[in-house]
Write a protein that holds these residues in place. Structure first.
Motif, short mmCIF file in Angstrom:
data_model
loop_
_atom_site.label_atom_id
_atom_site.label_comp_id
_atom_site.label_asym_id
_atom_site.label_seq_id
_atom_site.Cartn_x
_atom_site.Cartn_y
_atom_site.Cartn_z
N UNK A 1 0.82 -1.22 0.00
CA UNK A 1 0.00 0.00 0.00
C UNK A 1 0.85 1.27 0.00
N UNK A 2 2.14 1.11 -0.28
CA UNK A 2 3.10 2.21 -0.42
C UNK A 2 3.48 2.85 0.91
N UNK A 3 3.03 2.32 2.04
CA UNK A 3 3.48 2.82 3.34
C UNK A 3 4.92 2.37 3.57
N UNK A 4 5.69 3.25 4.20
CA UNK A 4 7.08 2.91 4.51
C UNK A 4 7.24 2.84 6.02
N UNK A 5 7.72 1.69 6.51
CA UNK A 5 7.90 1.46 7.94
C UNK A 5 9.39 1.55 8.30
N UNK A 6 9.67 2.05 9.49
CA UNK A 6 11.05 2.12 9.97
C UNK A 6 11.13 1.63 11.41
N UNK A 7 12.26 1.08 11.76
CA UNK A 7 12.52 0.65 13.13
C UNK A 7 14.02 0.74 13.37
N UNK A 8 14.39 0.97 14.62
CA UNK A 8 15.82 1.05 14.90
C UNK A 8 16.12 1.46 16.32
N UNK A 9 17.41 1.59 16.58
CA UNK A 9 17.94 2.03 17.87
C UNK A 9 19.07 3.01 17.60
N UNK A 10 19.07 4.11 18.30
CA UNK A 10 20.24 4.99 18.24
C UNK A 10 20.56 5.51 19.63
N UNK A 11 21.84 5.81 19.82
CA UNK A 11 22.33 6.36 21.09
C UNK A 11 22.56 7.85 20.91
N UNK A 12 22.24 8.62 21.96
CA UNK A 12 22.40 10.08 21.87
C UNK A 12 22.98 10.64 23.15
N UNK A 13 23.89 11.58 22.99
CA UNK A 13 24.39 12.40 24.09
C UNK A 13 24.07 13.84 23.77
#
Length: 441
Positions: A90-102
């Protein structure tokens, strides 16, 4: 600089409603985004350490008086640990992830700095305000899951949910209190000193573990990993954004990021210093001898209270706002991928303007950017920017992205005019990454 750059999945981290021109991406762990930025709004290293124009002490004193309580110092670092994205039928774009931030943000403590460096001798009758001291600092991991939905050919929107996993936090704002010295010729001493309505609070979470001298390196690493992966303090957040095409050539976008909070309940220590004090028995002049300071400290301890507590507290993430408008030209007549939105003309070049704001303890910090974005061919694309912000009005940046088969690499840096002498730069940032990207035929 990555905002509106639809060749890169990292643009979705800046606007979950952004368009993308690929159908799947896999970030190489710890390599898909490396970001570091630092800046000072009122002074740079060259102002202090350049040759000539008096001694170093003179330049420090000049810089001290040049800065105000609204000036600030900031450092931000991000490291993408893992990321993935995919498009459905259906043209939807999914994202998942992990990032670290300071993220660290420190206001210049104008009055305490003047008092510490110059003393009170030349400032009889002046209030030194302790509320000038304010700062925030945190290290955390962010777990996120989001989607971009193409509502129509002209409009798409997206949302991203976040779970914050706190590693370290320090927070001190809304401090109060003044120090004042007055002449008192009729009293037992020439000077009378006041410290009134003093209430200084520094909240920390995770600090006690970092300073535990009995902990081994292995124990510290185990504690760090536990807190990084949902074993410490937890928070929730939300990103939202959209892209709208009022016509084929014009594009309007906006996003709100990090609408969220952290609840600090574990490994918490609060350091509070409060009370009122008046004396005309000690002539408080800086600097003083060791015996002088011992006597002064004894008198302070009798009147001002020092407490270490373990009260939970809540911190709010620095909410960020982006908005842009741009104009596309030099039409790209190549066939569109059938899994992506169809019906709109596409363009090799975009000329636009972007507005950015971030919420900090004393208000918003702003930046305005003009950019030219050019697609050279299927493999190479670049972007040049000019930014005016709290740091300077001469910030030139450059972004370059290359794609060879399914392999993508990008590099972005700003304040290029100052790279020949970084000591003159009031801020600088660099971003780079490598990842795999796939498109359906």
């Amino acid at each position: 600089m990555l905002y509106n750059f639809d060749d890169l999945p990292q643009s979705l981290l800046l606007n979950p409603g952004a368009e993308t021109n690929f159908d799947m991406h896999i970030g190489l762990p710890f390599l898909s985004q490396i970001h570091l930025s630092a800046g000072s709004s009122g002074v740079n290293m060259y102002d202090i350490f350049r040759e000539g124009e008096g001694s170093v002490n003179d330049r420090i004193r000049n810089s001290l008086h040049k800065l105000t309580r609204k000036d600030f110092f900031t450092v931000n670092q991000q490291l993408e640990i893992f990321s993935i994205g995919w498009r459905d039928r259906q043209r939807r774009y999914y994202t998942a992830g992990i990032y670290q931030e300071f993220d660290a943000f420190v206001y210049f403590p104008k009055d305490p700095a003047v008092l510490a460096y110059e003393g009170n001798k030349n400032y009889i009758g002046r209030n030194f305000d302790f509320s000038d001291a304010a700062f925030t600092a945190e290290v955390l991991n962010v777990f996120h899951l989001g989607f971009t939905n193409y509502y129509s050919e002209d409009f798409n929107y997206g949302f991203r949910g976040k779970i914050y996993s706190g590693i370290f936090n320090a927070h001190s704002v809304d401090n109060t209190g003044i120090f004042r010295t007055e002449l008192s010729p009729e009293g037992p001493n020439l000077y009378r000193h006041y410290m009134s309505q003093v209430d200084i609070l520094i909240n920390t979470a995770g600090w006690d573990e970092l300073t535990d001298s009995d902990a081994t390196d292995r124990q510290l690493m185990a504690s760090f990993l536990k807190k990084a992966f949902l074993g410490g303090n937890i928070g929730l957040g939300l990103d939202a954004g959209f892209t709208w095409y009022p016509s084929d050539q014009y594009r309007v976008t906006a996003s709100l990021l990090d609408i969220g909070f952290m609840r600090q309940t574990k490994n918490v220590e609060n350091y509070r210093y409060y009370g009122d004090y008046q004396t005309d028995g000690i002539e408080l002049l800086f600097p003083g001898t060791r015996e002088y300071w011992d006597e002064w400290e004894d008198n302070l301890d009798k009147n001002l209270k020092d407490e270490t507590l373990t009260n939970s507290y809540t911190t709010w993430r620095p909410v960020k706002f982006n908005a842009s408008i741009d104009f596309g030209f030099a039409e790209n007549a190549e066939p569109c991928n059938c899994y992506r939105p169809m019906g709109r003309r596409r363009y090799f070049n975009h000329l636009g303007a972007q507005f950015f704001a971030v919420k900090r303890p004393r208000g918003l910090n702003y930046a305005t950017t003009l950019y030219f974005d050019k697609t050279f061919n299927d493999n190479f694309r670049g972007k040049i920017t000019y930014t005016a912000d709290s740091y300077s009005f001469s910030n030139i940046g450059l972004l370059f992205s290359a794609r060879l088969s399914n392999f993508n690499v990008y590099l972005a840096a700003d304040n290029l005019l100052d790279y020949t002498n970084l000591a003159k730069a009031q801020n600088a940032s660099v971003q780079l990454g490598v990842q795999l990207m796939f498109s359906r035929e």
